[in-house]
Scaffold this motif. Structure first.
Motif, PDB file in Angstrom:
ATOM      1  N   ASP A 246       0.812  -1.014  -0.058  1.00 19.50           N
ATOM      2  CA  ASP A 246       0.067  -0.007   0.163  1.00 19.50           C
ATOM      3  C   ASP A 246       0.931   1.145  -0.207  1.00 19.50           C
ATOM      4  N   GLU A 247       0.575   2.107  -0.875  1.00 17.70           N
ATOM      5  CA  GLU A 247       1.501   3.434  -0.913  1.00 17.70           C
ATOM      6  C   GLU A 247       1.345   4.356   0.330  1.00 17.70           C
ATOM      7  N   LYS A 248       0.346   4.340   0.913  1.00 22.00           N
ATOM      8  CA  LYS A 248       0.360   5.059   1.954  1.00 22.00           C
ATOM      9  C   LYS A 248       0.991   4.482   3.228  1.00 22.00           C
ATOM     10  N   SER A 249       1.015   3.155   3.283  1.00 23.03           N
ATOM     11  CA  SER A 249       1.899   2.579   4.267  1.00 23.03           C
ATOM     12  C   SER A 249       3.423   2.706   3.994  1.00 23.03           C
ATOM     13  N   LYS A 250       3.566   2.799   2.632  1.00 23.22           N
ATOM     14  CA  LYS A 250       4.910   2.993   2.281  1.00 23.22           C
ATOM     15  C   LYS A 250       5.533   4.248   2.795  1.00 23.22           C
ATOM     16  N   ARG A 251       4.784   5.303   2.689  1.00 27.06           N
ATOM     17  CA  ARG A 251       5.185   6.496   3.213  1.00 27.06           C
ATOM     18  C   ARG A 251       5.036   6.578   4.552  1.00 27.06           C
ATOM     19  N   LYS A 252       4.415   5.861   5.197  1.00 26.39           N
ATOM     20  CA  LYS A 252       4.333   5.819   6.770  1.00 26.39           C
ATOM     21  C   LYS A 252       5.449   5.320   7.445  1.00 26.39           C
ATOM     22  N   HIS A 253       5.897   4.059   6.753  1.00 19.60           N
ATOM     23  CA  HIS A 253       7.029   3.395   7.289  1.00 19.60           C
ATOM     24  C   HIS A 253       8.268   4.046   6.834  1.00 19.60           C
ATOM     25  N   PHE A 254       8.350   4.587   5.574  1.00 18.52           N
ATOM     26  CA  PHE A 254       9.597   5.478   5.511  1.00 18.52           C
ATOM     27  C   PHE A 254       9.984   6.415   6.515  1.00 18.52           C
ATOM     28  N   ARG A 255       8.972   7.079   6.850  1.00 18.99           N
ATOM     29  CA  ARG A 255       8.837   8.387   7.718  1.00 18.99           C
ATOM     30  C   ARG A 255       9.179   7.923   8.972  1.00 18.99           C
ATOM     31  N   GLU A 256       8.887   6.784   9.581  1.00 19.05           N
ATOM     32  CA  GLU A 256       9.208   6.135  10.752  1.00 19.05           C
ATOM     33  C   GLU A 256      10.565   5.837  11.068  1.00 19.05           C
ATOM     34  N   VAL A 257      11.142   5.180   9.715  1.00 18.48           N
ATOM     35  CA  VAL A 257      12.317   4.734   9.759  1.00 18.48           C
ATOM     36  C   VAL A 257      13.307   6.124   9.776  1.00 18.48           C
TER      37      VAL A 257
END
Length: 317
Positions: free
Chosen positions: A211-222
């Motif tokens: 999911d694109e939204k989840s990708k953005r969320k995980h990248f920001r957490e990393v």
């Protein structure tokens, strides 16, 4: 004074740059209204020229931008004409010939033209607003080509350097609380975070999601974990001051401008940032064109986790 700049226009891949400039004399002239105008002009310009803002911070006397210049082949002739009409403020104008069209395509993918246009428009507004005249910035902007690949975390380090500016300045303890930076912007859902799902594929390899939204969320957490892990370094962008003093044999009573230049040396006073292989590749490609008076070699420090810059050194003997 003119200085060398490493830049290139690629038909098949994007190029990333860290861009920095400072007010002449270190004056603190950028208040909230100036920073709002900075942001307005920066993002408005991307509709006419070909670039994307990946990160930014606007401080009281300088700014940092992380700019992505997309491949020239990514823009078709219809979009090119649309941008040309916006740039010329004429909805009916057309290219005279194919040579003019090709020249404009190259121009709007050129980092010098992109930032020069942005700065010129801001200075014109600033002088009108403050009834002043003359130069605002002390020199031409600095730009460094950044490696963006799975082989180096240079992008994360540059983003952290940008985001931690207000933390190092003692304005906030967390960059999310500083309004005029890309980190707060991307957390608020701004367009500055549109590429974050692409960065997920480079830096979040052990996380599974489609999911694109989840990708953005995980990248920001990393990225947040990476960034806050660097916050303990007061001068994370260069050698420690003690090492610097020993190297140049100076006392610790340095003028503010000496300290400022030292602090920015690694990131904003070099030409390329990336892995050693990336820096050597650009060194081989551009050294013949630069007419350098000093030898240039990849340079790093122990705490930089194999991130290198292209830094000149004096010839021995």
């Amino acid at each position: 004074m003119a200085h060398n700049r490493v830049k290139e226009s690629c038909s098949d891949q994007a190029v990333y740059y860290l861009v920095t400039n400072r007010i002449a004399g270190g004056r603190m002239l950028f208040k909230d209204v100036e920073k709002y105008k900075f942001k307005e002009l920066l993002f408005a310009g991307s509709a006419k020229l070909s670039y994307q803002v990946i990160d930014y911070v606007f401080m009281d006397n300088h700014f940092h931008l992380l700019i992505k210049v997309p491949p020239t082949s990514e823009m078709d002739d219809l979009e090119l004409l649309s941008r040309y009409r916006l740039y010329r403020k004429n909805e009916e104008i057309n290219f005279i010939n194919s040579e003019q069209k090709d020249d404009f395509r190259e121009q709007i993918h050129d980092i010098s033209f992109i930032i020069g246009n942005f700065e010129q428009r801001f200075v014109q507004w600033f002088n009108r607003e403050h009834q002043s005249w003359g130069r605002l910035f002390g020199q031409r902007f600095d730009s460094e080509m950044i490696e963006v690949s799975a082989q180096s975390d240079s992008l994360l380090r540059v983003m952290a350097y940008i985001s931690l500016n207000p933390v190092r300045a003692g304005i906030v303890t967390d960059p999310k609380d500083f309004f005029f930076c890309g980190y707060a912007d991307r957390l608020a859902g701004g367009s500055v975070g549109d590429c974050d799902n692409d960065f997920f594929d480079l830096f979040c390899r052990n996380i599974e999601t489609e999911d694109e939204k989840s990708k953005r969320k995980h990248f920001r957490e990393v990225f947040r974990a990476y960034m806050l892990g660097l916050r303990r370094y007061k001068n994370a962008d260069s050698q420690t001051l003690a090492e610097f003093f020993r190297e140049v044999n100076l006392s610790e009573k340095l003028a503010w401008d000496d300290l400022f230049i030292h602090k920015c040396r690694f990131f904003t006073k070099c030409l390329v940032i990336g892995s050693e292989a990336f820096v050597r590749e650009k060194l081989a490609k551009f050294s013949g064109k630069m007419k350098w008076k000093r030898i240039h070699e990849p340079y790093t420090e122990d705490e930089w986790n194999d991130i290198y810059s292209l830094k000149p050194r004096r010839r021995s003997g």
